[in-house]
Structures are given as C-alpha cells and as structure tokens.
Design a protein around this motif. Structure first.
Motif, PDB file in Angstrom:
ATOM      1  N   ASP A 106       0.861  -1.358  -0.139  1.00  0.00           N
ATOM      2  CA  ASP A 106      -0.084   0.128  -0.034  1.00  0.00           C
ATOM      3  C   ASP A 106       0.935   1.418  -0.060  1.00  0.00           C
ATOM      4  O   ASP A 106       0.508   2.297  -0.607  1.00  0.00           O
ATOM      5  N   SER A 107       2.019   1.223   0.699  1.00  0.00           N
ATOM      6  CA  SER A 107       2.965   2.334   0.743  1.00  0.00           C
ATOM      7  C   SER A 107       4.306   2.047   1.265  1.00  0.00           C
ATOM      8  O   SER A 107       4.526   0.696   1.830  1.00  0.00           O
ATOM      9  N   TYR A 108       5.231   2.747   1.010  1.00  0.00           N
ATOM     10  CA  TYR A 108       6.758   2.486   1.525  1.00  0.00           C
ATOM     11  C   TYR A 108       7.430   3.882   1.778  1.00  0.00           C
ATOM     12  O   TYR A 108       6.526   5.156   1.802  1.00  0.00           O
ATOM     13  N   LEU A 109       8.548   3.816   2.470  1.00  0.00           N
ATOM     14  CA  LEU A 109       8.919   5.100   2.641  1.00  0.00           C
ATOM     15  C   LEU A 109      10.326   5.655   1.862  1.00  0.00           C
ATOM     16  O   LEU A 109      11.118   4.621   1.456  1.00  0.00           O
ATOM     17  N   LEU A 110      10.448   6.657   1.698  1.00  0.00           N
ATOM     18  CA  LEU A 110      11.659   7.308   0.923  1.00  0.00           C
ATOM     19  C   LEU A 110      12.267   8.298   1.588  1.00  0.00           C
ATOM     20  O   LEU A 110      11.722   9.338   2.286  1.00  0.00           O
ATOM     21  N   SER A 111      13.691   8.031   1.450  1.00  0.00           N
ATOM     22  CA  SER A 111      14.684   9.132   2.182  1.00  0.00           C
ATOM     23  C   SER A 111      15.816   9.607   1.199  1.00  0.00           C
ATOM     24  O   SER A 111      16.256   8.844   0.799  1.00  0.00           O
ATOM     25  N   ILE A 112      16.032  10.850   1.440  1.00  0.00           N
ATOM     26  CA  ILE A 112      17.245  11.405   0.453  1.00  0.00           C
ATOM     27  C   ILE A 112      18.057  12.214   1.614  1.00  0.00           C
ATOM     28  O   ILE A 112      17.760  13.344   1.754  1.00  0.00           O
ATOM     29  N   PRO A 113      19.167  11.522   2.105  1.00  0.00           N
ATOM     30  CA  PRO A 113      19.683  12.137   3.317  1.00  0.00           C
ATOM     31  C   PRO A 113      20.277  13.372   2.876  1.00  0.00           C
ATOM     32  O   PRO A 113      20.398  14.380   3.799  1.00  0.00           O
ATOM     33  N   LYS A 114      20.687  13.457   1.563  1.00  0.00           N
ATOM     34  CA  LYS A 114      21.442  15.001   1.440  1.00  0.00           C
ATOM     35  C   LYS A 114      20.388  16.247   1.480  1.00  0.00           C
ATOM     36  O   LYS A 114      20.684  17.283   1.798  1.00  0.00           O
ATOM     37  N   LEU A 115      19.166  15.870   1.320  1.00  0.00           N
ATOM     38  CA  LEU A 115      18.131  16.867   1.410  1.00  0.00           C
ATOM     39  C   LEU A 115      17.361  16.819   2.500  1.00  0.00           C
ATOM     40  O   LEU A 115      16.624  17.864   2.685  1.00  0.00           O
ATOM     41  N   GLY A 116      17.768  16.268   3.669  1.00  0.00           N
ATOM     42  CA  GLY A 116      16.992  16.145   4.918  1.00  0.00           C
ATOM     43  C   GLY A 116      15.759  15.389   4.675  1.00  0.00           C
ATOM     44  O   GLY A 116      14.837  15.819   5.739  1.00  0.00           O
ATOM     45  N   ILE A 117      15.377  14.609   3.700  1.00  0.00           N
ATOM     46  CA  ILE A 117      14.088  14.003   3.508  1.00  0.00           C
ATOM     47  C   ILE A 117      14.411  12.643   4.219  1.00  0.00           C
ATOM     48  O   ILE A 117      15.040  11.960   3.759  1.00  0.00           O
ATOM     49  N   ASP A 118      13.455  12.464   5.595  1.00  0.00           N
ATOM     50  CA  ASP A 118      13.496  11.187   6.150  1.00  0.00           C
ATOM     51  C   ASP A 118      12.201  10.457   6.120  1.00  0.00           C
ATOM     52  O   ASP A 118      11.315  10.770   6.832  1.00  0.00           O
ATOM     53  N   ASN A 119      12.275   9.408   5.626  1.00  0.00           N
ATOM     54  CA  ASN A 119      10.929   8.443   5.734  1.00  0.00           C
ATOM     55  C   ASN A 119       9.765   9.309   5.340  1.00  0.00           C
ATOM     56  O   ASN A 119       8.732   9.041   6.198  1.00  0.00           O
ATOM     57  N   ALA A 120       9.828   9.916   3.893  1.00  0.00           N
ATOM     58  CA  ALA A 120       8.634  10.316   3.534  1.00  0.00           C
ATOM     59  C   ALA A 120       7.819   9.176   3.061  1.00  0.00           C
ATOM     60  O   ALA A 120       8.187   8.075   2.433  1.00  0.00           O
ATOM     61  N   THR A 121       6.439   9.146   3.077  1.00  0.00           N
ATOM     62  CA  THR A 121       5.553   8.175   2.819  1.00  0.00           C
ATOM     63  C   THR A 121       5.159   8.415   1.228  1.00  0.00           C
ATOM     64  O   THR A 121       4.903   9.408   0.810  1.00  0.00           O
ATOM     65  N   VAL A 122       5.230   7.143   0.589  1.00  0.00           N
ATOM     66  CA  VAL A 122       4.833   7.301  -0.923  1.00  0.00           C
ATOM     67  C   VAL A 122       3.775   6.244  -1.151  1.00  0.00           C
ATOM     68  O   VAL A 122       3.956   4.854  -0.660  1.00  0.00           O
ATOM     69  N   SER A 123       2.534   6.635  -1.547  1.00  0.00           N
ATOM     70  CA  SER A 123       1.293   5.928  -1.687  1.00  0.00           C
ATOM     71  C   SER A 123       1.556   5.192  -3.015  1.00  0.00           C
ATOM     72  O   SER A 123       1.744   5.380  -4.020  1.00  0.00           O
ATOM     73  N   THR A 124       1.128   3.901  -3.207  1.00  0.00           N
ATOM     74  CA  THR A 124       0.786   3.273  -4.226  1.00  0.00           C
ATOM     75  C   THR A 124      -0.787   2.850  -4.543  1.00  0.00           C
ATOM     76  O   THR A 124      -0.885   2.255  -5.450  1.00  0.00           O
ATOM     77  N   ARG A 125      -1.696   3.571  -4.002  1.00  0.00           N
ATOM     78  CA  ARG A 125      -2.930   3.475  -3.952  1.00  0.00           C
ATOM     79  C   ARG A 125      -3.810   4.662  -4.616  1.00  0.00           C
ATOM     80  O   ARG A 125      -5.042   4.505  -4.999  1.00  0.00           O
ATOM     81  N   ASP A 126      -3.185   5.715  -4.461  1.00  0.00           N
ATOM     82  CA  ASP A 126      -4.170   7.041  -5.118  1.00  0.00           C
ATOM     83  C   ASP A 126      -3.011   8.024  -5.742  1.00  0.00           C
ATOM     84  O   ASP A 126      -1.925   7.596  -5.774  1.00  0.00           O
ATOM     85  N   TYR A 127      -3.700   9.097  -6.109  1.00  0.00           N
ATOM     86  CA  TYR A 127      -2.921  10.167  -6.614  1.00  0.00           C
ATOM     87  C   TYR A 127      -2.839  11.533  -5.993  1.00  0.00           C
ATOM     88  O   TYR A 127      -2.440  12.536  -6.680  1.00  0.00           O
ATOM     89  N   ASP A 128      -3.163  11.398  -4.587  1.00  0.00           N
ATOM     90  CA  ASP A 128      -3.114  12.819  -3.798  1.00  0.00           C
ATOM     91  C   ASP A 128      -1.946  13.000  -3.591  1.00  0.00           C
ATOM     92  O   ASP A 128      -1.315  12.666  -2.674  1.00  0.00           O
ATOM     93  N   LEU A 129      -1.455  14.106  -4.032  1.00  0.00           N
ATOM     94  CA  LEU A 129      -0.023  14.688  -3.700  1.00  0.00           C
ATOM     95  C   LEU A 129      -0.168  15.638  -2.444  1.00  0.00           C
ATOM     96  O   LEU A 129       0.796  15.925  -1.968  1.00  0.00           O
ATOM     97  N   ASP A 130      -1.180  15.992  -1.840  1.00  0.00           N
ATOM     98  CA  ASP A 130      -1.251  16.636  -0.682  1.00  0.00           C
ATOM     99  C   ASP A 130      -0.902  16.008   0.576  1.00  0.00           C
ATOM    100  O   ASP A 130      -0.302  16.744   1.563  1.00  0.00           O
ATOM    101  N   HIS A 131      -1.097  14.742   0.548  1.00  0.00           N
ATOM    102  CA  HIS A 131      -0.911  13.928   2.050  1.00  0.00           C
ATOM    103  C   HIS A 131       0.252  13.149   1.758  1.00  0.00           C
ATOM    104  O   HIS A 131       0.576  12.214   2.669  1.00  0.00           O
ATOM    105  N   HIS A 132       0.988  13.011   0.653  1.00  0.00           N
ATOM    106  CA  HIS A 132       1.981  11.981   0.598  1.00  0.00           C
ATOM    107  C   HIS A 132       2.553  11.948  -0.823  1.00  0.00           C
ATOM    108  O   HIS A 132       2.125  12.490  -1.803  1.00  0.00           O
ATOM    109  N   LEU A 133       3.754  11.490  -1.146  1.00  0.00           N
ATOM    110  CA  LEU A 133       4.281  11.262  -2.439  1.00  0.00           C
ATOM    111  C   LEU A 133       3.418  10.016  -2.982  1.00  0.00           C
ATOM    112  O   LEU A 133       2.741   9.454  -2.482  1.00  0.00           O
ATOM    113  N   VAL A 134       3.612  10.068  -4.376  1.00  0.00           N
ATOM    114  CA  VAL A 134       2.586   9.226  -5.245  1.00  0.00           C
ATOM    115  C   VAL A 134       3.557   8.448  -6.274  1.00  0.00           C
ATOM    116  O   VAL A 134       4.106   8.770  -7.015  1.00  0.00           O
TER     117      VAL A 134
END
Length: 245
Positions: A106-134
């Motif tokens: 349903d979802s997984y986590l994405l991190s980009i250490p260089k940018l300070g992005i830590d465990n952002a949620t990526v949804s595989t179930r919808d296209y709503d960019l307001d509440h998570h990455l898609v």
C-alpha cells in the motif's frame, strides 16, 4: 450650490479614475510577473546547475527535451490556473489514468539524506499529492525489476519542509549524480544511486517507461522551483539490499 456639487462630482470622478487606473496597472503587473516568474526562476535556480549537473540519460529512451519556448510558458501558466496539480494524473494529462491496484504494497518510505528528507510516505493506492508522495499506479515497486515512478510537489526552495508534502521536493533541483536515495519497503531497505538528471517538457511521457533488466526509481517534480513549466526527472538504480533489524 449646483455648481459646487458639479465640481465635487468632477473631482470624485477623477479620483475614481485614478484608483481604477492603479488597480488595473497592479493587476496587469501581477499577470505579467506571474507569467515571467518561470523565466526568472529558471535563471536563479537552474542557470548554473544545468550547465554542470544535467547528464545524458541512460537508457537511451530517456531524452532531454530543452527549449525555453514562450508558447509553452503561456500554456503552462494557464494550465496552473485551470488544473488541480495536487492530483498527479494532471501532470501528464495525455496519459490514460491507471486505476489498476494489483500491488500488495500500500505504501513505503523514501529518504534522501542529502536533502534532509527522512522516511517520507509514498502511496501506491492513489494520486493525492497533498498527503504523501505518489507512485504512479502500474509502475514497479522498489526492489523489483522495473521502474518505480514517484511524483512529489516542489515550490520555492525557501519554503522547503520535509514534513509538508506540498513542499517536500522544493530542493530536489540541488541533487547530483552519485547521491543516494533510500527506500524501505515492508521492513527491507534498498539503496539507490542517482545516475541521471534531466529536464523534460510536460508532454514527454517516456518517464513512465519500464526497464526490467534491473531495479530503478524515477523521481518527478515540477521545475523551475515554484512553477509547473517543466519536469525535473531524477533516475536512480539499485545499489545494495539490506534487511532491516
């Protein structure tokens, strides 16, 4: 008395005309700056960066489409006023909407250490960019052979907030080839290394192409920051696999 009132009416009309003129000039200037901002942002945020960081993409189907055409600028400006860009499907309107939901994740986590992005949620179930990455529906899950295509919002870099999905990719344009992206899927961590950075037009749908010889991820956001004029495309390939404890 009538003459006095007539003079006052003439004065009032002049004042109203001046006020109306100032309002119209302000509106016109606002519209002009709105459509000019992408050009300014291009120079401020991407001018030197493009000269040194954009690379010829691999595989060959990933092509850099350049050009600062004024027609495209106007078209995208109008589009930003008439389309809902919180819905990832509107980023590439020529594509058919994929509603297939066969993924077991349903979802997984994405991190980009260089940018300070830590465990952002990526949804595989919808296209709503307001509440998570898609992750665009129908593309491969990270760790599998294929290409996971992940969409996220960008904006003016000063507004970057890794916890706000409306600004999370605001500094993505500072990423470089060789930087790492970490993905965690159901407790398993995957490390990807960036091998290609390109800027394309919104009608270039090759970003959804799948390569099944290895595991890849593609990050997609709007650029220059604060506009929807072009698309910044980051390609990365799987480096290592580590089971989390």
């Amino acid at each position: 008395m009538p003459e006095y009132y007539e003079k006052n009416e003439r004065v009032d009309k002049k004042i109203y005309k001046k006020i109306a003129g100032v309002i119209l000039i302000t509106i016109g200037l606002g519209i002009f700056l709105y459509f000019l901002f992408p050009v300014i942002a291009y120079q401020v945020f991407l001018g030197d960066y493009i000269q040194t960081n954009l690379e010829v993409p691999i595989p060959k189907y990933m092509v850099l489409n350049g050009g600062m055409d004024f027609g495209g600028l106007i078209s995208q400006g109008i589009s930003s006023l008439t389309s809902d860009y919180n819905d990832a499907r509107n980023w590439y309107p020529s594509l058919p909407s994929n509603t297939v939901k066969h993924s077991k994740v349903d979802s997984y986590l994405l991190s980009i250490p260089k940018l300070g992005i830590d465990n952002a949620t990526v949804s595989t179930r919808d296209y709503d960019l307001d509440h998570h990455l898609v992750q665009y529906l129908g593309t491969a899950i990270p760790g599998q052979n294929g290409t996971a295509v992940i969409f996220g919002h960008s904006t003016i870099p000063a507004w970057f907030d890794q916890k706000n999905y409306k600004t999370i990719f605001a500094t993505l344009h500072t990423i470089k080839v060789g930087d790492e992206i970490n993905i965690t899927v159901q407790g398993t961590q995957f490390k990807y290394k960036i091998f290609s950075i390109v800027i394309t037009s919104p009608d270039d749908t090759n970003i959804l192409s799948q390569s099944f010889d290895h595991s890849y991820i593609t990050l997609v956001t709007c650029t220059p920051p604060g506009t929807i004029w072009k698309r910044l495309i980051i390609h990365a390939s799987l480096e290592t696999l580590n089971a989390s404890t």
